[in-house]
Structures are given as structure tokens and as C-alpha cells.
Design a protein around this motif. Structure first.
Motif, PDB file in Angstrom:
ATOM      1  N   SER A 191       0.826  -1.209   0.000  1.00  0.00           N
ATOM      2  CA  SER A 191       0.000   0.000   0.000  1.00  0.00           C
ATOM      3  C   SER A 191       0.862   1.262   0.000  1.00  0.00           C
ATOM      4  CB  SER A 191      -0.926   0.011   1.222  1.00  0.00           C
ATOM      5  OG  SER A 191      -1.615  -1.202   1.339  1.00  0.00           O
ATOM      6  N   HIS A 192       1.812   1.339   0.945  1.00  0.00           N
ATOM      7  CA  HIS A 192       2.669   2.529   1.003  1.00  0.00           C
ATOM      8  C   HIS A 192       3.680   2.545  -0.137  1.00  0.00           C
ATOM      9  CE1 HIS A 192       0.887   2.609   4.998  1.00  0.00           C
ATOM     10  NE2 HIS A 192       1.014   3.917   4.896  1.00  0.00           N
ATOM     11  N   ALA A 193       4.030   1.338  -0.639  1.00  0.00           N
ATOM     12  CA  ALA A 193       4.966   1.285  -1.759  1.00  0.00           C
ATOM     13  C   ALA A 193       4.324   1.900  -2.997  1.00  0.00           C
ATOM     14  CB  ALA A 193       5.374  -0.162  -2.028  1.00  0.00           C
ATOM     15  N   ALA A 194       3.097   1.471  -3.294  1.00  0.00           N
ATOM     16  CA  ALA A 194       2.443   1.910  -4.529  1.00  0.00           C
ATOM     17  C   ALA A 194       1.840   3.303  -4.395  1.00  0.00           C
ATOM     18  CB  ALA A 194       1.347   0.916  -4.894  1.00  0.00           C
ATOM     19  N   GLY A 195       1.119   3.505  -3.305  1.00  0.00           N
ATOM     20  CA  GLY A 195       0.386   4.756  -3.146  1.00  0.00           C
ATOM     21  C   GLY A 195      -0.896   4.770  -3.975  1.00  0.00           C
ATOM     22  N   MET A 196      -1.184   3.662  -4.652  1.00  0.00           N
ATOM     23  CA  MET A 196      -2.375   3.578  -5.503  1.00  0.00           C
ATOM     24  C   MET A 196      -3.035   2.230  -5.273  1.00  0.00           C
ATOM     25  SD  MET A 196      -1.016   4.882  -9.140  1.00  0.00           S
ATOM     26  CE  MET A 196       0.732   4.719  -8.988  1.00  0.00           C
ATOM     27  N   ALA A 197      -4.332   2.254  -5.004  1.00  0.00           N
ATOM     28  CA  ALA A 197      -5.035   1.010  -4.681  1.00  0.00           C
ATOM     29  C   ALA A 197      -4.933  -0.018  -5.812  1.00  0.00           C
ATOM     30  CB  ALA A 197      -6.498   1.316  -4.364  1.00  0.00           C
ATOM     31  N   ARG A 198      -4.955   0.464  -7.072  1.00  0.00           N
ATOM     32  CA  ARG A 198      -4.971  -0.494  -8.179  1.00  0.00           C
ATOM     33  C   ARG A 198      -3.660  -1.260  -8.345  1.00  0.00           C
ATOM     34  NH1 ARG A 198      -4.292   4.535 -10.390  1.00  0.00           N
ATOM     35  NH2 ARG A 198      -2.713   4.752 -12.030  1.00  0.00           N
ATOM     36  N   PHE A 199      -2.596  -0.800  -7.696  1.00  0.00           N
ATOM     37  CA  PHE A 199      -1.315  -1.518  -7.780  1.00  0.00           C
ATOM     38  C   PHE A 199      -1.145  -2.532  -6.639  1.00  0.00           C
ATOM     39  CE2 PHE A 199       1.651   1.444 -10.435  1.00  0.00           C
ATOM     40  CZ  PHE A 199       0.700   1.480 -11.459  1.00  0.00           C
ATOM     41  N   VAL A 200      -2.033  -2.488  -5.662  1.00  0.00           N
ATOM     42  CA  VAL A 200      -1.838  -3.316  -4.468  1.00  0.00           C
ATOM     43  C   VAL A 200      -1.917  -4.814  -4.783  1.00  0.00           C
ATOM     44  CG1 VAL A 200      -2.835  -3.906  -2.202  1.00  0.00           C
ATOM     45  CG2 VAL A 200      -2.452  -1.512  -2.827  1.00  0.00           C
ATOM     46  N   ALA A 201      -2.882  -5.217  -5.604  1.00  0.00           N
ATOM     47  CA  ALA A 201      -3.016  -6.654  -5.916  1.00  0.00           C
ATOM     48  C   ALA A 201      -1.793  -7.186  -6.682  1.00  0.00           C
ATOM     49  CB  ALA A 201      -4.315  -6.915  -6.676  1.00  0.00           C
ATOM     50  N   PRO A 202      -1.362  -6.531  -7.784  1.00  0.00           N
ATOM     51  CA  PRO A 202      -0.187  -7.088  -8.478  1.00  0.00           C
ATOM     52  C   PRO A 202       1.075  -7.102  -7.613  1.00  0.00           C
ATOM     53  CG  PRO A 202      -0.951  -5.039  -9.552  1.00  0.00           C
ATOM     54  CD  PRO A 202      -1.991  -5.443  -8.565  1.00  0.00           C
ATOM     55  N   LEU A 203       1.268  -6.067  -6.798  1.00  0.00           N
ATOM     56  CA  LEU A 203       2.469  -6.062  -5.945  1.00  0.00           C
ATOM     57  C   LEU A 203       2.373  -7.152  -4.871  1.00  0.00           C
ATOM     58  CD1 LEU A 203       3.307  -2.258  -5.464  1.00  0.00           C
ATOM     59  CD2 LEU A 203       4.252  -3.881  -7.107  1.00  0.00           C
ATOM     60  N   SER A 204       1.163  -7.402  -4.383  1.00  0.00           N
ATOM     61  CA  SER A 204       0.988  -8.464  -3.377  1.00  0.00           C
ATOM     62  C   SER A 204       1.324  -9.814  -3.986  1.00  0.00           C
ATOM     63  CB  SER A 204      -0.456  -8.502  -2.858  1.00  0.00           C
ATOM     64  OG  SER A 204      -0.782  -7.270  -2.259  1.00  0.00           O
ATOM     65  N   ARG A 205       0.858 -10.026  -5.217  1.00  0.00           N
ATOM     66  CA  ARG A 205       1.150 -11.309  -5.873  1.00  0.00           C
ATOM     67  C   ARG A 205       2.655 -11.459  -6.103  1.00  0.00           C
ATOM     68  NH1 ARG A 205      -3.872 -10.335  -8.755  1.00  0.00           N
ATOM     69  NH2 ARG A 205      -2.716  -9.244 -10.371  1.00  0.00           N
ATOM     70  N   ALA A 206       3.308 -10.365  -6.481  1.00  0.00           N
ATOM     71  CA  ALA A 206       4.763 -10.411  -6.701  1.00  0.00           C
ATOM     72  C   ALA A 206       5.479 -10.781  -5.400  1.00  0.00           C
ATOM     73  CB  ALA A 206       5.262  -9.064  -7.213  1.00  0.00           C
ATOM     74  N   ALA A 207       5.009 -10.202  -4.299  1.00  0.00           N
ATOM     75  CA  ALA A 207       5.636 -10.468  -2.996  1.00  0.00           C
ATOM     76  C   ALA A 207       5.445 -11.932  -2.595  1.00  0.00           C
ATOM     77  CB  ALA A 207       5.041  -9.539  -1.936  1.00  0.00           C
ATOM     78  N   VAL A 208       4.256 -12.458  -2.833  1.00  0.00           N
ATOM     79  CA  VAL A 208       3.991 -13.860  -2.490  1.00  0.00           C
ATOM     80  C   VAL A 208       4.877 -14.767  -3.349  1.00  0.00           C
ATOM     81  CG1 VAL A 208       2.231 -15.690  -2.527  1.00  0.00           C
ATOM     82  CG2 VAL A 208       1.663 -13.422  -1.619  1.00  0.00           C
ATOM     83  N   ALA A 209       4.986 -14.433  -4.623  1.00  0.00           N
ATOM     84  CA  ALA A 209       5.823 -15.240  -5.522  1.00  0.00           C
ATOM     85  C   ALA A 209       7.287 -15.220  -5.075  1.00  0.00           C
ATOM     86  CB  ALA A 209       5.705 -14.721  -6.951  1.00  0.00           C
ATOM     87  N   ALA A 210       7.722 -14.088  -4.517  1.00  0.00           N
ATOM     88  CA  ALA A 210       9.126 -13.973  -4.084  1.00  0.00           C
ATOM     89  C   ALA A 210       9.370 -14.563  -2.700  1.00  0.00           C
ATOM     90  CB  ALA A 210       9.558 -12.508  -4.127  1.00  0.00           C
ATOM     91  N   GLY A 211       8.304 -15.060  -2.048  1.00  0.00           N
ATOM     92  CA  GLY A 211       8.485 -15.765  -0.774  1.00  0.00           C
ATOM     93  C   GLY A 211       8.285 -14.931   0.475  1.00  0.00           C
ATOM     94  N   THR A 212       7.455 -13.898   0.401  1.00  0.00           N
ATOM     95  CA  THR A 212       7.212 -13.090   1.608  1.00  0.00           C
ATOM     96  C   THR A 212       6.521 -13.928   2.694  1.00  0.00           C
ATOM     97  OG1 THR A 212       6.323 -10.994   2.402  1.00  0.00           O
ATOM     98  CG2 THR A 212       4.907 -12.195   0.894  1.00  0.00           C
ATOM     99  N   ASP A 213       6.753 -13.556   3.947  1.00  0.00           N
ATOM    100  CA  ASP A 213       6.076 -14.225   5.066  1.00  0.00           C
ATOM    101  C   ASP A 213       4.729 -13.575   5.356  1.00  0.00           C
ATOM    102  OD1 ASP A 213       8.131 -16.147   5.863  1.00  0.00           O
ATOM    103  OD2 ASP A 213       9.326 -14.363   6.310  1.00  0.00           O
ATOM    104  N   GLY A 214       4.476 -12.431   4.715  1.00  0.00           N
ATOM    105  CA  GLY A 214       3.195 -11.792   4.972  1.00  0.00           C
ATOM    106  C   GLY A 214       3.066 -10.473   4.245  1.00  0.00           C
ATOM    107  N   LEU A 215       1.920  -9.862   4.442  1.00  0.00           N
ATOM    108  CA  LEU A 215       1.608  -8.575   3.801  1.00  0.00           C
ATOM    109  C   LEU A 215       0.907  -7.704   4.830  1.00  0.00           C
ATOM    110  CD1 LEU A 215       0.068 -10.190   0.612  1.00  0.00           C
ATOM    111  CD2 LEU A 215       2.089  -8.704   0.556  1.00  0.00           C
ATOM    112  N   ILE A 216       1.107  -6.387   4.712  1.00  0.00           N
ATOM    113  CA  ILE A 216       0.313  -5.467   5.525  1.00  0.00           C
ATOM    114  C   ILE A 216      -0.370  -4.529   4.536  1.00  0.00           C
ATOM    115  CG2 ILE A 216       2.430  -4.128   6.104  1.00  0.00           C
ATOM    116  CD1 ILE A 216       0.912  -3.311   8.741  1.00  0.00           C
ATOM    117  N   ILE A 217      -1.708  -4.564   4.538  1.00  0.00           N
ATOM    118  CA  ILE A 217      -2.481  -3.911   3.481  1.00  0.00           C
ATOM    119  C   ILE A 217      -3.499  -2.943   4.085  1.00  0.00           C
ATOM    120  CG2 ILE A 217      -4.141  -4.363   1.598  1.00  0.00           C
ATOM    121  CD1 ILE A 217      -2.748  -7.054   1.146  1.00  0.00           C
TER     122      ILE A 217
END
Ligand code: PEP
Ligand code: MN
Length: 338
Positions: A270-296
Motif C-alpha cells: 500500500s505505502h509502496a504503490a500509493g495507488m489502490a490499483r497496484f496493491v493486488a499485483p504487488l501483493s502477488r509479486a511479494a507472495v511469488a518472491a516468498g514473503t512471510d506476509g503482507l500489511i495492506i
């Protein structure tokens, strides 16, 4: 410095070694891996004779750690740290999703969002009571009243709560808070970090806007060195020359931290993008890269939010994203195993 012990090292000799090391004014941390025991030595180790320790019967090897972060270093603690927040595990292959508004604005707002994100499957509830705003004229948060409302929402939904502390003087209000957030702007508030080292709560430590990986790990080190081993690292976007997005999400933080440290890593899209429409793709990228979680950030009415509305998901969008991420996380785990 780390001392790697031989398999089946004699426990009495091990105790004797640990006692001797303590007499050298160095703190010893024992890390028990599945097939290796490591003693991590924290403090001034320059005067310790490596060759002498190497000759001991129970010692396999001794290595000096070059990096200035010791307790946060994976060489010290080869196994991943898993943090248990009231039964919700951060680490150990789980995807911990923390969701909620940027700031707590009213009882109706926090209750509505809390019930909704709980239903969608969030693991924890976020909400800011003390807000670090760029402008002194912007909404500064509901402060102690906000904390009370957040705790109430946490109790009603059963979700652990996460909220930001900005100053040591506020900490007395955080007794019932489950996870204390240190914001990007406070990553190098060393007095605050030291104080958080003395509390027995998980700390969500956000990366500063211009902080390097090493600087983030040195901030984590302040908390660990003062006795609190429950640190969750968080990437929330850094300042770059790009100004189309609010910040630039540094996805490389995930594999880099997994290599350098044993601490869990979560991503704030959320703070990375600053735009709601970018939150889903960035979340998927983070999950693909092995994140332990997300704060949204999620709001019941983003257009009227008093803080960070443009980057906040609607409750419906969050629900949709959670369904997506559950499938995506399973897939990412499968790919990793192959
Ligand atoms: C927040 O989480 O609302 C916040 C202020 O985050 P950051 O410190 O990453 O800007
Ligand atoms: Mn925010």
C-alpha cells in the motif's frame, strides 16, 4: 564470532565452554539447528583466541562474522525465526496478512473494517492511532482514544492488533497491543528501538525511506541486542527517482533478507504503490518472491479516508484479493518445492 559444534558434543564440555566465554565479557547465544549446534558470540570478541577454541574436542569450526549485525545475522541463527502472535505464526511457510485502515477514525469505521477483514481471512488488524504525517495540518490520529477503539475491535473479532508507536512516551498505552509497529520515519530512532528491546512483544520494523538492507538490520539489531528477539522486518517501498508511484517496492528485499537474516519479512504494497490499483499485483509479486506476509490498507470508504485513501482497498477489493492470494500462495509453495 560463531562456534560450530561437532555432532553429539559432550553437554558438560559445552557448558564449560559457554561459561568460559561468558567470563570474557561476551554474550553467548545458542542456536539449535536440526543437525548443527551453533554458539553465537555477541560483544567485543577481538581478544578471543580463535585457534585455542578450534582445538577443543567438541568444536568443528570457528568463524568471525564480518557483518556488523550479529544477532540478526543468519550465520548466528541458521534456522528461520518464527513469531507466534496469539496463535498466528509469522514465518514457517505461512502467509500472514495484516489488514485495516491507515488510521482509526471512529468506532463505526474500525469496527466495520475489522469485521470485514476478519471475514475475508486476515490474520491481524492494523490501524494507526499516532500518525506520522508530513504536514502538521494533516489529521494526526485519534491517539489514546484510537488505541482503545482498536483494542475493542481486536477483542470483538479475535484479531491481534498492530499499531504504530512514534515516541517512547506513548508506550504506556501499548500494554495490550499485540504487535508494535515502528514506522519508516522512526527506523533509526535508536532510543525508541532500545526501549522496544526491553518489551516482550513482537515489533514490526519498517524499512526507512532511504535505508540500506544493512541499516535496517542494524536497527533490528538494536531491538535484539536489548533482549527482544521478536522482530518482523517490513519493506514498504523506498525513495527512488521514479515519481509515478509513491515509492518503489524493493522486491529484492525478500530474497536478500532470507539470505542475510533469520527474521521474517513482510511486504507493505500500500505505502509502496500509493495507488489502490497496484496493491493486488504487488501483493502477488511479494507472495511469488516468498514473503512471510503482507500489511495492506483497507477502508470502508476510501474516498473519505482521513489518511492514505488513494492507496486503500475497499473491503470488497480486499476480499477478492484474499481469495486470489490463498490460491497464489499454495502455487508459490509448490513451485518452491520443485
Ligand atoms: C503506516 O503504516 O500507516 C505508515 C505510516 O507507514 P510507513 O511508516 O511505512 O510510512
Ligand atoms: Mn498509511
Amino acid at each position: 564470532m560463531v562456534i560450530i559444534l561437532k555432532d553429539n558434543a559432550d553437554p558438560r564440555q559445552l557448558e564449560a565452554l559457554k561459561k568460559w566465554v561468558e567470563t570474557q565479557n561476551v554474550h553467548v547465544h545458542q542456536s539449535q539447528g536440526s543437525h548443527q549446534t551453533i554458539l553465537g558470540l555477541v560483544g567485543d570478541t577481538v581478544h578471543i583466541d580463535i585457534d585455542m577454541i578450534k582445538q577443543l574436542e567438541i568444536v568443528e569450526d570457528v568463524r568471525r562474522i564480518q557483518e556488523p549485525f550479529k544477532s540478526a545475522n543468519r550465520k548466528f541463527h541458521p534456522l528461520d525465526t518464527v513469531i507466534d502472535v496469539n496463535g498466528h505464526l509469522v514465518g514457517d511457510g505461512n502467509l500472514c496478512v495484516i489488514a485495516g485502515p491507515c488510521s482509526i477514525e471512529s468506532e463505526t469505521q474500525i469496527m466495520t473494517v475489522a469485521r470485514s477483514v476478519k471475514k475475508s481471512g486476515a490474520s491481524m488488524l492494523r490501524g494507526g492511532a499516532f500518525k506520522p504525517r508530513t504536514s502538521p495540518y494533516s489529521f494526526q490520529g485519534m491517539r489514546d482514544e484510537g488505541i482503545k477503539l482498536l483494542l475493542q475491535a481486536g477483542k470483538e473479532t479475535g484479531l491481534p492488533v498492530v499499531t504504530e508507536v512514534m515516541d517512547i512516551s506513548q508506550l504506556n498505552l501499548f500494554a495490550e497491543v499485540d504487535v508494535i509497529q515502528v514506522g519508516a520515519r522512526n527506523m533509526q530512532n535508536f532510543e525508541l528501538l532500545k526501549e522496544l528491546g526491553h518489551c516482550n512483544k513482537p515489533i514490526l520494523l519498517k524499512r526507512g525511506l532511504c535505508a540500506t538492507f544493512q541499516e535496517l538490520l542494524m536497527s533490528a539489531e538494536y531491538i535484539l541486542a536489548n533482549g527482544n528477539d521478536k522482530v518482523i522486518l517490513c519493506e514498504r517501498g523506498i525513495r527512488t527517482f521514479e515519481d509515478y508511484t509513491r515509492n518503489t517496492l524493493d522486491i529484492s528485499m525478500i530474497p536478500a533478507m532470507k539470505e542475510l537474516s533469520h527474521l521474517p519479512v513482510i511486504i507493505d504494497p500500500s505505502h509502496a504503490a500509493g495507488m489502490a490499483r497496484f496493491v493486488a499485483p504487488l501483493s502477488r509479486a511479494a507472495v511469488a518472491a516468498g514473503t512471510d506476509g503482507l500489511i495492506i490498507e483497507v477502508h470502508n470508504d476510501p474516498a473519505r479516508a482521513r489518511c492514505d485513501g488513494p492507496q486503500s482497498l475497499t473491503m470488497e477489493a480486499f476480499d477478492h484479493l484474499m481469495k486470489d492470494l490463498t490460491r497464489f500462495h499454495e502455487l508459490a509453495k509448490e513451485c518452491k518445492m520443485k
